[in-house]
Design an enzyme around this catalytic site. Structure first.
Site, PDB file in Angstrom:
ATOM      1  N   PHE A 104       0.863  -1.312  -0.085  1.00 19.59           N
ATOM      2  CA  PHE A 104      -0.202  -0.063  -0.238  1.00 19.59           C
ATOM      3  C   PHE A 104       0.812   1.267  -0.050  1.00 19.59           C
ATOM      4  CE2 PHE A 104      -3.521  -2.646   1.757  1.00 19.59           C
ATOM      5  CZ  PHE A 104      -4.479  -2.371   0.732  1.00 19.59           C
ATOM      6  N   ASP A 105       1.997   1.309  -0.156  1.00 22.94           N
ATOM      7  CA  ASP A 105       2.837   2.313  -0.280  1.00 22.94           C
ATOM      8  C   ASP A 105       4.161   2.017  -1.120  1.00 22.94           C
ATOM      9  OD1 ASP A 105       2.997   5.194   0.137  1.00 22.94           O
ATOM     10  OD2 ASP A 105       3.987   4.846   2.085  1.00 22.94           O
TER      11      ASP A 105
END
Length: 224
Positions: A51-52
């Site tokens: 997610f990043d």
């Protein structure tokens, strides 16, 4: 990691205006990152959604081999779980998949990392931020839409991207793979296993993806 992050290199130029890496090296780095994300999704007992995925979170060793770092926003799920429940937006603006903003685009899943990877690759190729308000021409503010128009325009592509004469095939491959990864619908994006196959395969085997249309008009966010 002694060489620090990828972000230090892909947006920089030397005194003569040259980029630190040629396109073949960027292809090697992108393929290494793709292998890493594929391992998170398929190689662990539980699937890890990062997610990043962004340049700052890709660290480099002395051989410029990439390592994925900073799992502060990551979530674990079973490998047969197709939908992830989220209570807030996670990630960094410019790399966040549209379904994380709105369920109208689909459900949150490992395909959200695929989107972030695609945006990262476009930045590697272009040497600039995907969403760059400092760009003078308004049609170049959102880089994915702009680079797609250059790609299908053929005659403008070489001038649009900073490349050597013998690098066009490598650049086209990276751009096509990246554009597949950032399709607005998660179901239209490839898995990371397929991404690796596309990166190590031939350019002739790749189909041109549809034009991306999710742009910088997405709403502001608060990072979780």
């Amino acid at each position: 990691m002694p060489i620090e992050s990828l972000e230090k290199y892909i947006f920089s130029r030397d005194a003569d205006g040259n980029r630190p890496f040629r396109m073949e090296k960027l292809l090697e780095i992108a393929t290494g990152i793709a292998h890493g994300v594929e391992y998170l999704h398929q190689g662990c007992d539980q699937r890890i959604l990062h997610f990043d995925i962004k340049p700052h979170n890709i660290l480099l060793n002395y051989e410029f081999n990439p390592k994925i770092s900073d799992f502060g926003l990551a979530k674990l799920c079973s490998r047969d779980q197709s939908i992830v429940t989220m209570t807030a937006v996670r990630g960094t603006r410019g790399y966040i998949a549209p379904e994380i903003y709105s369920g109208n685009f689909g459900t949150v899943s490992y395909k959200s990392d695929v989107y972030s990877f695609g945006m990262l690759v476009l930045e590697m190729v272009g040497g600039r931020k995907n969403i760059d308000p400092s760009v003078e021409k308004t049609d170049e503010i959102y880089f994915p839409e702009w680079v797609y128009e250059q790609l299908i325009g053929e005659q403008n592509f070489r001038a649009a991207i900073d490349m050597m004469n013998n690098e066009e095939e490598t650049v086209r491959k990276l751009v096509i793979v990246a554009l597949w990864c950032i399709q607005s619908s998660p179901t239209d994006r490839p898995t990371m296993t397929r991404v690796v196959q596309m990166l190590i395969g031939s350019l002739e085997s790749l189909e041109l993806p549809p034009r991306p249309f999710v742009s910088s008009s997405l709403p502001p966010l608060s990072e979780e």
